[in-house]
Design an enzyme around this catalytic site. Structure first.
Site, PDB file in Angstrom:
ATOM      1  N   HIS A 160       0.859  -1.184   0.000  1.00  0.00           N
ATOM      2  CA  HIS A 160       0.000   0.000   0.000  1.00  0.00           C
ATOM      3  C   HIS A 160       0.893   1.230   0.000  1.00  0.00           C
ATOM      4  CE1 HIS A 160      -3.685   2.344   0.756  1.00  0.00           C
ATOM      5  NE2 HIS A 160      -2.877   3.118   1.459  1.00  0.00           N
ATOM      6  N   CYS A 161       0.774   2.038  -1.050  1.00  0.00           N
ATOM      7  CA  CYS A 161       1.646   3.199  -1.213  1.00  0.00           C
ATOM      8  C   CYS A 161       0.933   4.447  -0.699  1.00  0.00           C
ATOM      9  CB  CYS A 161       2.017   3.368  -2.686  1.00  0.00           C
ATOM     10  SG  CYS A 161       3.118   4.764  -2.989  1.00  0.00           S
ATOM     11  N   PRO A 162       1.473   5.103   0.327  1.00  0.00           N
ATOM     12  CA  PRO A 162       0.818   6.323   0.826  1.00  0.00           C
ATOM     13  C   PRO A 162       0.961   7.506  -0.118  1.00  0.00           C
ATOM     14  CG  PRO A 162       2.886   5.941   1.992  1.00  0.00           C
ATOM     15  CD  PRO A 162       2.672   4.745   1.115  1.00  0.00           C
ATOM     16  N   GLY A 213      -1.876   7.002  -2.411  1.00  0.00           N
ATOM     17  CA  GLY A 213      -3.115   6.780  -1.681  1.00  0.00           C
ATOM     18  C   GLY A 213      -3.869   5.558  -2.149  1.00  0.00           C
TER      19      GLY A 213
END
Length: 272
Positions: free
Chosen positions: A103-105, A108
Protein backbone atom coordinates in the site's frame (compact mmCIF):
# COMPACT_ATOMS: atom_id res chain seq x y z
CA UNK A 1 -0.93 19.50 -5.94
CA UNK A 2 2.78 19.05 -5.25
CA UNK A 3 3.43 17.83 -8.80
CA UNK A 4 1.42 20.70 -10.28
CA UNK A 5 3.40 23.18 -8.17
CA UNK A 6 6.68 21.64 -9.32
CA UNK A 7 5.57 21.81 -12.97
CA UNK A 8 4.05 25.29 -13.11
CA UNK A 9 6.35 26.84 -10.50
CA UNK A 10 9.39 25.39 -12.23
CA UNK A 11 8.29 26.65 -15.65
CA UNK A 12 7.74 30.13 -14.20
CA UNK A 13 11.10 30.12 -12.40
CA UNK A 14 13.28 29.00 -15.31
CA UNK A 15 11.29 30.68 -18.09
CA UNK A 16 13.68 33.64 -18.64
CA UNK A 17 16.69 31.34 -19.06
CA UNK A 18 15.46 28.10 -20.65
CA UNK A 19 12.25 28.79 -22.58
CA UNK A 20 13.28 31.19 -25.31
CA UNK A 21 12.18 31.43 -28.92
CA UNK A 22 14.95 29.24 -30.29
CA UNK A 23 15.70 25.60 -31.03
CA UNK A 24 16.88 25.14 -27.45
CA UNK A 25 13.67 26.62 -26.06
CA UNK A 26 11.50 24.45 -28.31
CA UNK A 27 13.53 21.38 -27.30
CA UNK A 28 13.08 22.08 -23.57
CA UNK A 29 9.38 22.82 -24.09
CA UNK A 30 8.85 19.43 -25.76
CA UNK A 31 10.72 17.62 -22.97
CA UNK A 32 8.76 19.47 -20.27
CA UNK A 33 5.36 18.71 -21.81
CA UNK A 34 6.28 15.06 -22.44
CA UNK A 35 7.54 14.43 -18.91
CA UNK A 36 4.62 16.30 -17.33
CA UNK A 37 1.98 14.37 -19.31
CA UNK A 38 3.71 11.03 -18.69
CA UNK A 39 4.09 11.64 -14.94
CA UNK A 40 0.56 12.94 -14.32
CA UNK A 41 -1.12 10.28 -16.48
CA UNK A 42 0.80 7.38 -14.92
CA UNK A 43 0.17 8.79 -11.45
CA UNK A 44 -3.56 9.08 -12.16
CA UNK A 45 -3.75 5.51 -13.49
CA UNK A 46 -1.93 4.08 -10.48
CA UNK A 47 -3.76 6.23 -7.91
CA UNK A 48 -7.37 6.16 -9.13
CA UNK A 49 -7.55 2.72 -10.75
CA UNK A 50 -8.60 -0.30 -8.70
CA UNK A 51 -5.42 -2.09 -7.66
CA UNK A 52 -6.78 -5.55 -8.43
CA UNK A 53 -10.06 -7.36 -7.82
CA UNK A 54 -9.73 -11.04 -6.81
CA UNK A 55 -12.22 -13.66 -8.07
CA UNK A 56 -15.63 -12.90 -6.59
CA UNK A 57 -16.67 -16.01 -4.69
CA UNK A 58 -19.35 -15.36 -2.08
CA UNK A 59 -19.23 -17.32 1.17
CA UNK A 60 -21.88 -20.04 1.14
CA UNK A 61 -21.83 -20.59 -2.63
CA UNK A 62 -19.64 -23.69 -2.50
CA UNK A 63 -22.30 -26.15 -3.80
CA UNK A 64 -22.18 -24.31 -7.15
CA UNK A 65 -18.38 -24.35 -7.38
CA UNK A 66 -16.67 -27.15 -9.26
CA UNK A 67 -14.33 -29.64 -7.70
CA UNK A 68 -10.88 -28.13 -7.18
CA UNK A 69 -11.96 -24.54 -7.83
CA UNK A 70 -10.99 -23.53 -4.27
CA UNK A 71 -7.60 -25.22 -4.23
CA UNK A 72 -5.03 -23.18 -2.26
CA UNK A 73 -7.76 -20.71 -1.26
CA UNK A 74 -7.85 -19.25 2.24
CA UNK A 75 -10.57 -17.37 4.05
CA UNK A 76 -10.50 -13.59 4.61
CA UNK A 77 -12.02 -12.82 8.02
CA UNK A 78 -12.35 -9.12 7.13
CA UNK A 79 -14.26 -9.58 3.85
CA UNK A 80 -15.95 -12.85 4.99
CA UNK A 81 -15.27 -14.55 1.66
CA UNK A 82 -12.74 -16.95 0.12
CA UNK A 83 -9.36 -15.44 -0.66
CA UNK A 84 -7.56 -16.64 -3.75
CA UNK A 85 -3.80 -17.30 -3.83
CA UNK A 86 -1.56 -14.23 -4.16
CA UNK A 87 -4.35 -12.12 -2.65
CA UNK A 88 -3.89 -10.03 0.49
CA UNK A 89 -6.29 -7.92 2.49
CA UNK A 90 -5.37 -4.25 2.79
CA UNK A 91 -6.65 -2.68 5.98
CA UNK A 92 -6.09 0.83 4.63
CA UNK A 93 -8.28 0.19 1.56
CA UNK A 94 -10.62 -2.15 3.43
CA UNK A 95 -10.66 -4.85 0.73
CA UNK A 96 -8.71 -7.75 -0.72
CA UNK A 97 -6.21 -6.92 -3.49
CA UNK A 98 -5.13 -9.45 -6.10
CA UNK A 99 -1.36 -9.80 -6.43
CA UNK A 100 -0.85 -7.06 -3.85
CA UNK A 101 2.65 -5.61 -3.67
CA UNK A 102 2.19 -2.92 -1.01
CA UNK A 103 0.00 0.00 0.00
CA UNK A 104 1.65 3.20 -1.21
CA UNK A 105 0.82 6.32 0.83
CA UNK A 106 2.14 8.60 -1.93
CA UNK A 107 -0.54 7.54 -4.40
CA UNK A 108 -3.12 6.78 -1.68
CA UNK A 109 -3.81 3.37 -3.17
CA UNK A 110 -2.58 -0.21 -3.15
CA UNK A 111 -0.21 -1.48 -5.81
CA UNK A 112 -1.60 -4.71 -7.23
CA UNK A 113 -2.28 -6.69 -10.38
CA UNK A 114 -4.29 -3.95 -12.12
CA UNK A 115 -2.06 -0.91 -11.53
CA UNK A 116 1.43 -2.34 -10.91
CA UNK A 117 2.65 -1.49 -14.42
CA UNK A 118 1.20 2.02 -14.12
CA UNK A 119 3.04 2.42 -10.82
CA UNK A 120 6.35 1.36 -12.41
CA UNK A 121 5.69 3.80 -15.27
CA UNK A 122 5.06 6.53 -12.69
CA UNK A 123 8.36 5.76 -10.96
CA UNK A 124 10.26 5.84 -14.27
CA UNK A 125 8.68 9.07 -15.51
CA UNK A 126 9.06 10.66 -12.08
CA UNK A 127 12.73 9.69 -11.96
CA UNK A 128 13.47 11.18 -15.38
CA UNK A 129 11.47 14.29 -14.44
CA UNK A 130 13.42 14.88 -11.23
CA UNK A 131 16.74 14.37 -13.05
CA UNK A 132 15.71 16.90 -15.68
CA UNK A 133 14.46 19.40 -13.08
CA UNK A 134 17.70 19.12 -11.08
CA UNK A 135 19.88 19.77 -14.13
CA UNK A 136 17.76 22.63 -15.47
CA UNK A 137 17.42 24.33 -12.07
CA UNK A 138 21.19 24.29 -11.60
CA UNK A 139 21.68 25.65 -15.13
CA UNK A 140 19.14 28.44 -14.57
CA UNK A 141 20.57 29.19 -11.12
CA UNK A 142 24.04 29.88 -12.52
CA UNK A 143 22.52 32.45 -14.89
CA UNK A 144 20.19 34.09 -12.35
CA UNK A 145 22.34 34.04 -9.18
CA UNK A 146 23.59 37.46 -8.07
CA UNK A 147 27.37 37.99 -8.39
CA UNK A 148 29.50 37.17 -5.36
CA UNK A 149 31.53 40.03 -3.84
CA UNK A 150 34.75 39.11 -2.01
CA UNK A 151 36.86 41.10 0.43
CA UNK A 152 39.81 38.96 1.49
CA UNK A 153 42.00 41.86 2.66
CA UNK A 154 45.77 41.84 3.02
CA UNK A 155 47.56 38.69 1.89
CA UNK A 156 51.19 39.70 2.57
CA UNK A 157 52.58 38.01 5.67
CA UNK A 158 49.65 35.60 6.02
CA UNK A 159 50.29 31.90 6.44
CA UNK A 160 48.78 29.40 4.02
CA UNK A 161 46.45 27.97 6.69
CA UNK A 162 45.09 31.40 7.64
CA UNK A 163 44.72 32.38 3.99
CA UNK A 164 42.80 29.21 3.16
CA UNK A 165 40.50 29.71 6.15
CA UNK A 166 39.96 33.38 5.21
CA UNK A 167 39.03 32.40 1.63
CA UNK A 168 36.55 29.76 2.82
CA UNK A 169 35.00 32.14 5.36
CA UNK A 170 34.74 34.98 2.85
CA UNK A 171 33.20 32.67 0.25
CA UNK A 172 30.53 31.62 2.73
CA UNK A 173 29.80 35.24 3.69
CA UNK A 174 29.67 36.28 0.02
CA UNK A 175 27.23 33.47 -0.69
CA UNK A 176 25.01 34.53 2.23
CA UNK A 177 25.06 38.14 1.04
CA UNK A 178 24.06 37.07 -2.45
CA UNK A 179 21.13 35.06 -1.06
CA UNK A 180 19.68 38.31 0.31
CA UNK A 181 19.59 39.67 -3.24
CA UNK A 182 17.77 36.69 -4.70
CA UNK A 183 14.41 37.22 -6.36
CA UNK A 184 11.37 35.00 -5.92
CA UNK A 185 12.46 32.99 -8.94
CA UNK A 186 15.80 32.29 -7.28
CA UNK A 187 14.22 30.95 -4.09
CA UNK A 188 11.90 28.72 -6.10
CA UNK A 189 14.93 27.43 -8.00
CA UNK A 190 16.61 26.50 -4.71
CA UNK A 191 13.48 24.68 -3.57
CA UNK A 192 13.15 22.93 -6.95
CA UNK A 193 16.70 21.63 -6.79
CA UNK A 194 16.47 20.40 -3.17
CA UNK A 195 13.04 18.79 -3.67
CA UNK A 196 13.84 17.19 -7.03
CA UNK A 197 17.26 15.91 -5.97
CA UNK A 198 15.90 14.31 -2.78
CA UNK A 199 12.98 12.80 -4.69
CA UNK A 200 15.38 11.51 -7.34
CA UNK A 201 17.27 9.53 -4.70
CA UNK A 202 14.06 8.11 -3.22
CA UNK A 203 12.56 7.19 -6.60
CA UNK A 204 15.82 5.54 -7.69
CA UNK A 205 15.89 3.31 -4.62
CA UNK A 206 12.19 2.44 -4.92
CA UNK A 207 12.41 1.70 -8.66
CA UNK A 208 15.47 -0.50 -8.18
CA UNK A 209 13.68 -2.40 -5.40
CA UNK A 210 10.56 -2.89 -7.51
CA UNK A 211 12.48 -4.11 -10.57
CA UNK A 212 14.52 -6.47 -8.41
CA UNK A 213 11.36 -8.04 -6.95
CA UNK A 214 9.87 -8.40 -10.44
CA UNK A 215 13.09 -10.00 -11.70
CA UNK A 216 12.95 -12.47 -8.81
CA UNK A 217 9.30 -13.25 -9.54
CA UNK A 218 8.11 -11.82 -6.24
CA UNK A 219 6.17 -8.95 -4.76
CA UNK A 220 7.13 -6.97 -1.68
CA UNK A 221 4.69 -8.93 0.51
CA UNK A 222 5.74 -12.30 -0.88
CA UNK A 223 9.36 -11.29 -0.32
CA UNK A 224 8.57 -10.60 3.32
CA UNK A 225 6.87 -13.97 3.68
CA UNK A 226 9.63 -15.71 1.61
CA UNK A 227 7.08 -17.13 -0.83
CA UNK A 228 7.58 -16.63 -4.56
CA UNK A 229 4.97 -14.67 -6.46
CA UNK A 230 4.84 -16.92 -9.52
CA UNK A 231 5.15 -20.30 -7.90
CA UNK A 232 8.75 -21.25 -8.71
CA UNK A 233 10.27 -17.91 -7.73
CA UNK A 234 13.01 -18.27 -10.36
CA UNK A 235 15.22 -15.28 -11.03
CA UNK A 236 14.89 -14.66 -14.75
CA UNK A 237 14.63 -11.76 -17.18
CA UNK A 238 11.50 -13.45 -18.53
CA UNK A 239 9.76 -12.29 -15.34
CA UNK A 240 10.37 -8.71 -16.47
CA UNK A 241 9.20 -9.54 -20.00
CA UNK A 242 5.99 -11.15 -18.73
CA UNK A 243 5.37 -8.29 -16.31
CA UNK A 244 5.50 -5.62 -19.01
CA UNK A 245 3.20 -7.68 -21.23
CA UNK A 246 5.47 -8.73 -24.10
CA UNK A 247 3.97 -11.72 -25.86
CA UNK A 248 7.31 -13.08 -27.18
CA UNK A 249 10.42 -14.25 -25.42
CA UNK A 250 13.25 -11.77 -25.03
CA UNK A 251 15.49 -14.20 -26.98
CA UNK A 252 13.37 -13.49 -30.07
CA UNK A 253 14.99 -10.03 -30.33
CA UNK A 254 18.59 -11.16 -29.70
CA UNK A 255 21.09 -12.09 -32.43
CA UNK A 256 21.20 -15.79 -33.27
CA UNK A 257 24.73 -16.35 -31.95
CA UNK A 258 23.72 -14.90 -28.56
CA UNK A 259 20.65 -17.14 -28.41
CA UNK A 260 22.68 -20.25 -29.28
CA UNK A 261 25.36 -19.46 -26.69
CA UNK A 262 22.69 -18.77 -24.08
CA UNK A 263 20.99 -22.11 -24.87
CA UNK A 264 24.30 -23.99 -24.65
CA UNK A 265 25.12 -22.46 -21.26
CA UNK A 266 21.64 -23.29 -19.99
CA UNK A 267 21.93 -26.85 -21.30
CA UNK A 268 25.32 -27.32 -19.62
CA UNK A 269 24.00 -25.87 -16.37
CA UNK A 270 21.34 -28.55 -16.16
CA UNK A 271 23.94 -31.32 -16.10
CA UNK A 272 26.55 -29.73 -13.84
Amino acid sequence: MFMLFIIFGGVWAIYPVVYSISLSGIFHSIITVTLAVATISSFSLSAFRCAGTPPNLVWGSYPTIGNGDLENYTFCHYCSRPKSPRTHHCRSCGKCILNMDHHCPFIGNCVGAANHRSFIAFLISGLFSTIYISIVSVHAGFHMWPPLTYSIGRIHGTTIENLAWRIVKETIFAFMRSVQLLSARGFILIYLFVASFSMMIGLSVLLWQQLRFIYEGETYLSHLSSQGHNGDGMKDCQNLVRFFGFSFSVKRYLPKFLVSSYSEETHKGKYT
